[in-house]
Enzyme design. Structure first.
Site, PDB file in Angstrom:
ATOM      1  N   LYS A 184       0.916  -1.085  -0.046  1.00  0.00           N
ATOM      2  CA  LYS A 184      -0.133   0.124  -0.229  1.00  0.00           C
ATOM      3  C   LYS A 184       0.862   1.174   0.201  1.00  0.00           C
ATOM      4  O   LYS A 184       2.203   1.240   0.098  1.00  0.00           O
ATOM      5  CB  LYS A 184      -0.999  -0.061   1.162  1.00  0.00           C
ATOM      6  CG  LYS A 184      -1.750  -1.492   1.279  1.00  0.00           C
ATOM      7  CD  LYS A 184      -2.950  -1.152   0.063  1.00  0.00           C
ATOM      8  CE  LYS A 184      -3.622  -2.580  -0.335  1.00  0.00           C
ATOM      9  NZ  LYS A 184      -4.224  -3.274   0.728  1.00  0.00           N
TER      10      LYS A 184
HETATM   11  C1  LIG Z   1      -5.246  -4.395   0.906  1.00  0.00           C
HETATM   12  C2  LIG Z   1      -6.869  -4.071   0.839  1.00  0.00           C
HETATM   13  C3  LIG Z   1      -7.543  -4.768   1.917  1.00  0.00           C
HETATM   14  C4  LIG Z   1      -7.047  -5.481   2.969  1.00  0.00           C
HETATM   15  O1  LIG Z   1      -6.243  -4.965   3.825  1.00  0.00           O
HETATM   16  P1  LIG Z   1      -5.130  -5.926   4.596  1.00  0.00           P
HETATM   17  O2  LIG Z   1      -4.403  -4.952   5.490  1.00  0.00           O
HETATM   18  O3  LIG Z   1      -4.420  -6.792   3.726  1.00  0.00           O
HETATM   19  O4  LIG Z   1      -5.960  -6.805   5.323  1.00  0.00           O
HETATM   20  C5  LIG Z   1      -8.919  -4.525   1.746  1.00  0.00           C
HETATM   21  N1  LIG Z   1      -9.430  -3.726   0.706  1.00  0.00           N
HETATM   22  C6  LIG Z   1      -8.743  -3.380  -0.530  1.00  0.00           C
HETATM   23  C7  LIG Z   1      -9.366  -2.706  -1.577  1.00  0.00           C
HETATM   24  C8  LIG Z   1      -7.191  -3.607  -0.436  1.00  0.00           C
HETATM   25  O5  LIG Z   1      -6.670  -3.363  -1.165  1.00  0.00           O
END
Ligand SMILES: *Cc1c(COP(=O)(O)O)cnc(C)c1O
Length: 382
Positions: A184
């Site tokens: 992210k």
């Molecule tokens: C990464 C992501 C999540 C989940 O996040 P985690 O920290 O991996 O649990 C949820 N929704 C979207 C759109 C994502 O890209």
């Protein structure tokens, strides 16, 4: 595999290492002063009243659903063009995700009129996902929510640092959810944050994050409390001090890195247009400030996407697909979980979408290299 240009790359350095060392040396590793500081700075960054650090983005989404007291018999409208965690978080509570189609091949976000089409007597909330860091049509979605008395949860996992009409993404609805997973825009390894401006919702989020307990180990360690009650069925979704320390450093780098992501995205736009490649570049008319988490393109309908990916891979370029549509996964597409609405635009976008490499440390030559490799691949196949 040793990629010449990976899909994404971290910006982690000496400052993060120093921050982690300081936490280890402090001998307090579970949620405490550093986590409080991270929450405080994150809330200030967004201009939001309450922020709670959590174990991951999925936990943030689950807590959001629980804090709004969603459960069996409720429906929540959500896009299918998302990571499966969005829909799963709804299911954890016993509520049912109802998938709405995207706006168009130019705007891959959930469509307000498709949302309205999905509203039933059971609908309680809308979970929007700001795909790739681009805002959904929040003014229209907010109007719908008010008209039908629905809550809004924002899955802002892609959207940290993005804005629409000067309002940060994650602050448009009742609750905003962020992920700090390693790919992210900022990361703590695993980690997340859930934010709200509503005091009562904040109280529920605080309790639900830590077993429904009225005090924390940290408070007891500080001598601020010696007893606790358990007032609701909570979870252990806490973040730890080690990750919070990384998050504090990453947050300071975010604006600069997002700027770089936007710059590289614009460079992709202009080079791809210059080469006149037969691809669709979504979000060209986007009017907000994007968090530029992804650089998605749509390939020509007739082309074999696998083949394009293989040809780019042969040049050392890693690409990806965001996403296989959630409503077609087995657990959402069999037995009584079978979805009723058809999602032609989502299915077409998912068949044609290709995500090109994008990360702050990427060089401008890398963008040119990807574009010429893509050109070569398309010309070779078409
Ligand atoms: C990464 C992501 C999540 C989940 O996040 P985690 O920290 O991996 O649990 C949820 N929704 C979207 C759109 C994502 O890209």
């Amino acid at each position: 595999m040793d990629w010449k240009i990976p899909l994404a790359d971290l910006d982690i350095g000496a400052d993060e290492i120093k921050a982690v060392e300081a936490v280890l040396e402090s001998r307090w590793l579970t949620m405490g002063a550093v986590t409080r500081q991270f929450e405080h700075e994150f809330a200030a960054f967004l201009g939001v009243k309450h922020a709670f650090a959590v174990a991951n983005g999925t936990a943030a989404l689950h807590l959001a659903c629980l804090a709004l007291e969603l459960g069996a018999g409720d429906e929540v409208i959500v896009p299918s063009l998302t990571f499966v965690a969005s829909a799963n978080a709804i299911r954890y509570t016993g509520a049912v995700p109802v998938f709405a189609d995207i706006a168009s091949l130019d705007d891959l976000n959930i469509c307000p009129s498709a949302i309205e089409h999905c509203i039933s007597k059971r609908t309680r909330a809308i979970m929007v996902v700001h795909y790739g860091g681009f805002a959904c049509d929040m003014p229209a979605i907010k109007t719908l929510a008010e008209q039908y008395n629905l809550k809004i949860i924002e899955d802002a996992a892609h959207a940290i640092g993005g804005e629409l009409d000067q309002i940060p993404l994650g602050c448009w609805g009742e609750i905003g959810c962020f992920s700090f997973f390693s790919n992210k825009n900022m990361t703590t390894g695993e980690g997340g944050m859930v934010v709200t401006n509503d005091d009562e919702t904040a109280n529920r989020l605080r309790l639900l994050r830590s077993h429904g307990m009225t005090t924390l180990t940290w408070d007891r360690h500080q001598g601020r409390a010696s007893e606790y009650d358990v007032v609701m069925l909570g979870y252990n979704y806490r973040l730890d001090e080690i990750r919070a320390a990384i998050g504090l450093v990453q947050l300071k780098k975010l604006e600069f890195n997002n700027q770089r992501r936007r710059h590289l995205s614009r460079l992709y736009d202009s080079l791809l247009r210059q080469e006149n490649l037969p691809v669709i570049l979504p979000f060209q008319n986007y009017r907000g400030k994007s968090a530029a988490h992804l650089y998605p393109i749509l390939l020509p309908a007739e082309i074999n996407r696998r083949q394009v990916m293989e040809m780019l891979k042969a040049r050392g370029i890693q690409t990806s697909i965001h996403y296989p549509p959630v409503h077609l996964f087995s657990i959402y597409n069999s037995g009584d979980k079978k979805v009723s609405h058809s999602l032609p635009l989502t299915e077409e976008a998912c068949r044609r979408e290709l995500t090109l490499p994008l990360f702050p440390g990427m060089k401008e030559e890398d963008v040119s290299f990807v574009v010429s490799a893509l050109k070569e691949a398309l010309e070779g196949i078409l």
